[in-house]
Structure formats: structure tokens, C-alpha cells
Design a protein around this motif. Structure first.
Motif, mmCIF file in Angstrom:
data_model
loop_
_atom_site.group_PDB
_atom_site.id
_atom_site.type_symbol
_atom_site.label_atom_id
_atom_site.label_comp_id
_atom_site.label_asym_id
_atom_site.label_seq_id
_atom_site.Cartn_x
_atom_site.Cartn_y
_atom_site.Cartn_z
ATOM 1 N N ILE A 231 -5.976 7.927 -6.975
ATOM 2 C CA ILE A 231 -4.818 7.464 -7.607
ATOM 3 C C ILE A 231 -3.801 7.097 -6.611
ATOM 4 O O ILE A 231 -3.712 5.552 -6.738
ATOM 5 N N GLU A 232 -3.168 8.105 -6.911
ATOM 6 C CA GLU A 232 -1.610 7.833 -5.743
ATOM 7 C C GLU A 232 -1.970 7.536 -4.416
ATOM 8 O O GLU A 232 -1.280 6.864 -3.836
ATOM 9 N N ALA A 233 -2.964 8.546 -3.772
ATOM 10 C CA ALA A 233 -3.272 7.876 -2.694
ATOM 11 C C ALA A 233 -3.747 6.519 -2.353
ATOM 12 O O ALA A 233 -3.690 5.537 -1.025
ATOM 13 N N ILE A 234 -4.282 5.803 -3.362
ATOM 14 C CA ILE A 234 -5.153 4.823 -3.215
ATOM 15 C C ILE A 234 -4.128 3.420 -3.456
ATOM 16 O O ILE A 234 -3.986 2.602 -2.289
ATOM 17 N N ARG A 235 -3.079 3.698 -3.882
ATOM 18 C CA ARG A 235 -1.790 2.693 -4.419
ATOM 19 C C ARG A 235 -0.887 3.053 -3.201
ATOM 20 O O ARG A 235 0.077 1.846 -2.464
ATOM 21 N N SER A 236 -1.038 4.317 -2.603
ATOM 22 C CA SER A 236 0.126 4.283 -0.769
ATOM 23 C C SER A 236 -0.065 3.392 0.192
ATOM 24 O O SER A 236 0.338 2.770 0.860
ATOM 25 N N ALA A 237 -2.158 3.435 0.164
ATOM 26 C CA ALA A 237 -2.805 2.812 1.565
ATOM 27 C C ALA A 237 -2.751 0.957 0.701
ATOM 28 O O ALA A 237 -2.632 0.355 2.442
ATOM 29 N N LEU A 238 -1.941 0.815 -0.447
ATOM 30 C CA LEU A 238 -2.725 -0.460 -0.523
ATOM 31 C C LEU A 238 -0.781 -1.013 -0.898
ATOM 32 O O LEU A 238 -0.861 -2.299 -0.963
ATOM 33 N N ALA A 239 0.099 -0.698 -0.385
ATOM 34 C CA ALA A 239 1.239 -0.066 -0.360
ATOM 35 C C ALA A 239 2.358 -1.599 0.520
ATOM 36 O O ALA A 239 2.789 -2.362 -0.237
ATOM 37 N N ASN A 240 1.642 -1.801 1.160
ATOM 38 C CA ASN A 240 1.628 -2.538 2.828
ATOM 39 C C ASN A 240 1.058 -4.270 2.265
ATOM 40 O O ASN A 240 1.485 -4.915 3.209
ATOM 41 N N GLY A 241 -0.234 -4.139 1.108
ATOM 42 C CA GLY A 241 -0.296 -5.019 1.571
ATOM 43 C C GLY A 241 -2.127 -4.858 1.454
ATOM 44 O O GLY A 241 -2.397 -3.725 0.820
ATOM 45 N N SER A 242 -3.083 -6.082 1.079
ATOM 46 C CA SER A 242 -4.391 -6.031 1.056
ATOM 47 C C SER A 242 -5.576 -5.725 2.384
ATOM 48 O O SER A 242 -4.669 -5.261 3.159
ATOM 49 N N THR A 243 -6.203 -5.076 2.286
ATOM 50 C CA THR A 243 -6.588 -4.445 3.075
ATOM 51 C C THR A 243 -8.343 -3.947 2.689
ATOM 52 O O THR A 243 -9.098 -4.609 1.446
ATOM 53 N N ARG A 244 -9.085 -4.026 3.387
ATOM 54 C CA ARG A 244 -10.701 -3.901 4.075
ATOM 55 C C ARG A 244 -11.143 -2.448 2.707
ATOM 56 O O ARG A 244 -10.538 -1.384 2.720
ATOM 57 N N PHE A 245 -12.284 -2.468 1.979
ATOM 58 C CA PHE A 245 -12.805 -1.543 1.072
ATOM 59 C C PHE A 245 -12.969 -0.696 2.026
ATOM 60 O O PHE A 245 -12.851 0.460 1.661
ATOM 61 N N GLY A 246 -13.605 -0.613 3.164
ATOM 62 C CA GLY A 246 -14.217 0.466 3.926
ATOM 63 C C GLY A 246 -13.433 1.538 4.718
ATOM 64 O O GLY A 246 -13.401 1.925 4.853
ATOM 65 N N THR A 281 -18.013 -4.928 -0.627
ATOM 66 C CA THR A 281 -18.929 -3.344 0.719
ATOM 67 C C THR A 281 -17.578 -3.494 0.979
ATOM 68 O O THR A 281 -16.244 -3.794 0.476
ATOM 69 N N ASP A 282 -17.853 -3.145 2.684
ATOM 70 C CA ASP A 282 -16.956 -2.417 3.577
ATOM 71 C C ASP A 282 -16.057 -3.528 4.196
ATOM 72 O O ASP A 282 -14.567 -3.553 3.563
ATOM 73 N N ASP A 283 -16.554 -4.495 3.931
ATOM 74 C CA ASP A 283 -15.099 -6.005 3.963
ATOM 75 C C ASP A 283 -14.851 -6.366 3.052
ATOM 76 O O ASP A 283 -13.895 -7.623 2.981
ATOM 77 N N SER A 284 -15.135 -5.922 2.131
ATOM 78 C CA SER A 284 -14.536 -6.817 0.798
ATOM 79 C C SER A 284 -13.391 -6.441 0.539
ATOM 80 O O SER A 284 -12.121 -5.504 1.366
ATOM 81 N N VAL A 285 -11.896 -7.434 0.488
ATOM 82 C CA VAL A 285 -10.356 -7.681 0.161
ATOM 83 C C VAL A 285 -10.082 -6.494 -0.875
ATOM 84 O O VAL A 285 -10.434 -6.923 -2.196
ATOM 85 N N VAL A 286 -9.906 -5.745 -0.759
ATOM 86 C CA VAL A 286 -8.696 -4.977 -2.104
ATOM 87 C C VAL A 286 -7.313 -4.655 -2.147
ATOM 88 O O VAL A 286 -7.017 -4.791 -0.787
ATOM 89 N N ARG A 287 -7.193 -4.860 -3.370
ATOM 90 C CA ARG A 287 -5.001 -4.972 -3.657
ATOM 91 C C ARG A 287 -4.965 -4.333 -4.405
ATOM 92 O O ARG A 287 -5.588 -4.312 -5.453
ATOM 93 N N LEU A 288 -3.454 -4.596 -5.055
ATOM 94 C CA LEU A 288 -2.808 -3.910 -6.083
ATOM 95 C C LEU A 288 -2.484 -5.068 -6.498
ATOM 96 O O LEU A 288 -2.124 -6.163 -5.948
ATOM 97 N N PRO A 289 -2.913 -4.785 -7.626
ATOM 98 C CA PRO A 289 -2.608 -6.060 -8.805
ATOM 99 C C PRO A 289 -1.512 -6.781 -9.461
ATOM 100 O O PRO A 289 -0.432 -5.569 -9.551
ATOM 101 N N ARG A 290 -1.179 -7.346 -9.349
ATOM 102 C CA ARG A 290 0.325 -8.018 -9.880
ATOM 103 C C ARG A 290 0.454 -7.931 -11.685
ATOM 104 O O ARG A 290 -0.364 -8.067 -12.078
ATOM 105 N N THR A 291 1.916 -7.282 -11.326
ATOM 106 C CA THR A 291 2.487 -6.742 -12.534
ATOM 107 C C THR A 291 3.673 -7.387 -13.224
ATOM 108 O O THR A 291 4.310 -7.006 -13.301
ATOM 109 N N PRO A 292 3.629 -8.723 -13.300
ATOM 110 C CA PRO A 292 5.273 -9.412 -13.661
ATOM 111 C C PRO A 292 4.554 -9.434 -15.639
ATOM 112 O O PRO A 292 4.065 -8.974 -16.126
#
Length: 306
Positions: A231-246, A281-292
Motif C-alpha cells: 500500500i505504501e509503495a502504491i501511494r508513493s508511486a502516485l504521490a506526484n500524480g496519476s499514471t498508467r496501471f501497467g 488494463t495496462d493503459d488504465s489511468v490510476v490515481r490517489l483518491p481525493r479526500t476533502p
């Protein structure tokens, strides 16, 4: 110009036919403005079950008229949160459902197949922060002094504010009198305390096969174990914005099927977000959810005078 009038179950439809100077019919089709045929339905007794009445599969193709819309007629109201009771019944011909929500970590219960589908959507929707089924109660007095009680099917804190939901099989249920009058009052009352009312049709969820597949797959895997370091690795990878799931799927598992399962599990836990209406898929965009920050849906209390 001639007219052809057709009567069917109390509905009169007038179709004008244009003629040219030679007396021949015009080839141009007439433009008709009709009241919604569903508004000709008779009023139902309060004890009637709307889920068994007025099912019309072609409702999405109809365009309602605006000349007979109901207007709010309430004078005072109270809106309060309520806990979700457990509606599981035995020896009754009423579908009930109860389960543990991976998102809220609470038991949730509802009274119909359509409410269950909507609950599955809320559990997976990355824009939904928290929700409660049967979690909002409205009491109001109309202009004739009659008292009414209305319990919404769900209330949710979303990234764009608080939302209330009423779930029916198809849109036709929202047009039946006197139910549509009550919904008009409820919608007006909630709008005054910044809660948006959403009229959800269960058939629109069921007919979206890709969405249904994602919800079913996610429901099977929502409690799959995901290690804290993953979980921490995923959050760190997405900390700078969205990316490809692949680009990040290898952080979840060595097996591709396991990667997708854990991605859906993290969706319900609001660790990652992706489009539920598309294939992952590998090209799907994943991101961190917004938490206001949002108001606590379990502490809503208001009294409104019109």
C-alpha cells in the motif's frame, strides 16, 4: 389540415396531417408535443409496493412534459441521521440483504435487489468517501397540516459534498402520484441544507455490463489481503500524480490476476482510484483518491421552516 385522435387508457393523442394546395398529404412528419404517458397512471394506495407496479422498460426513451410538474407544498421539516438497521427477514416474499462494507467497516442492510446494486457501487466508487444505507430521515408537515415521514435509501459524503439517494427499478417509479409529490418536497428540503438528492435507477446499473463485471469482481476481492508495504509503495508511486496501471501493477503482486484483484481491493479502501466503467488494463489511468473534509453523515440534524 385534418386531425386523427387516438384514445388509449385515458390518453388522447392528436396527430395533425398537413395537406398542400392540391389536397395531397405533406411528406413532412408532424411534430408532436405530448404529456408523458406515464403521468396518466392512477394513484396508488400508500400500501402499494412500487417495485411491483408500473414497470416500463422504455421509460428512458420518453421525454416528460413540463406543464404538470409537481411543486413543493411543505411548510416545516426536520432532517436527522439514523443508524442503518438490519432488514434481513425470514418467511417473507421481500428481498433483503445484509453484508459487511469494506469501505465503511460497518454492517449495511437494504430491502431490494436494486438497493444492493447501488450499495456495491457506493462501496467501489472512488468519489464516495463514506455512506450509510437508510441513513437519513425526513419529517415534514404539508400545507394541509398532514405529517409525513420519508427515509432515504442512502446518504453519502462524496468529494463534491453530501448526497442523498432514492433507488428504484426504473424512472417510471419516480413519476407515480402521490410518490412524485413527496419526492418533490424531499428534494426541496434537502437543497436548503446543501444535500443533493439523486434519483437512481437500478436498471441503469444492471444494464452496464462492464460496470457490473467490475463491481462483481471487486466484491469478490474487496477483503483480499494487501500488505502494508505494498500500500505504501502504491501511494508513493502516485504521490506526484496519476499514471498508467501497467507502470505500478508490479508493486501489488507477481501474478497479473492477483494484481487486478488487489487493485479492486484497494479501490474499496480508497487507496487508489480508476474508472469503474472501463476495463482495467495496462493503459488504465490510476490515481490517489481525493479526500476533502466533509460533514459527518451520522451527525446530520436540521430544522427548516419554509
Amino acid at each position: 389540415m385534418s386531425h386523427h385522435v387516438h384514445y388509449q387508457k385515458g390518453l388522447a393523442v392528436t396527430i395533425p396531417t398537413e395537406h398542400n394546395e392540391a389536397g395531397e398529404k405533406s411528406e413532412e412528419a408532424p411534430i408532436l408535443v405530448l404529456n408523458d404517458p406515464l403521468r396518466t397512471l392512477p394513484e396508488l394506495a400508500v400500501s402499494s409496493r412500487y417495485s411491483r407496479s408500473h414497470h416500463h422498460p422504455h421509460v428512458p426513451l420518453l421525454r416528460p412534459a413540463n406543464d404538470d410538474e409537481t411543486n413543493p407544498d411543505w411548510i416545516e421539516a426536520t432532517v436527522t441521521s439514523r443508524p442503518n438497521g438490519q432488514f434481513v427477514t425470514y418467511h417473507q416474499r421481500k428481498p433483503t440483504y445484509s453484508a459487511l462494507s469494506a469501505k465503511t467497516h460497518r454492517l449495511v442492510s437494504c430491502e431490494s435487489h436494486w438497493e444492493r446494486l447501488h450499495q456495491m457501487f457506493l462501496d467501489h466508487d472512488p468519489e464516495c468517501i463514506d455512506y450509510e444505507l437508510q441513513g437519513l430521515e425526513i419529517r415534514y408537515v404539508d400545507m394541509k397540516g398532514r405529517k409525513h415521514l420519508f427515509t432515504l435509501d442512502a446518504v453519502a459524503a462524496r468529494t463534491d459534498g453530501l448526497h442523498a439517494y432514492e433507488v428504484k427499478a426504473t424512472r417510471s417509479h419516480f413519476l407515480v402520484s402521490p410518490y412524485n409529490k413527496g419526492m418533490s418536497n424531499v428534494e426541496d428540503i434537502l437543497s436548503r441544507i446543501d444535500i443533493k438528492l439523486n434519483k437512481v435507477t437500478g436498471i441503469s446499473i444492471a444494464q452496464n455490463l462492464r460496470l457490473m463485471r467490475n463491481l462483481s469482481f471487486g466484491w469478490m476481492h474487496c477483503f483480499d489481503r494487501v500488505e502494508p508495504e505494498q500500500i505504501e509503495a502504491i501511494r508513493s508511486a502516485l504521490a506526484n500524480g496519476s499514471t498508467r496501471f501497467g507502470d505500478v501493477r508490479h508493486l501489488l503482486d507477481d501474478d497479473r490476476r492477483g494484481q487486478e484483484a488487489k487493485a479492486h481491493a484497494l479501490m474499496t479502501r480508497r487507496v487508489i482510484a480508476f474508472d469503474l466503467h472501463s476495463r482495467l488494463t495496462d493503459d488504465s489511468v490510476v490515481r490517489l483518491p481525493r479526500t476533502p473534509r466533509q460533514r459527518d453523515i451520522r451527525r446530520i440534524g436540521a430544522r427548516i421552516v419554509r
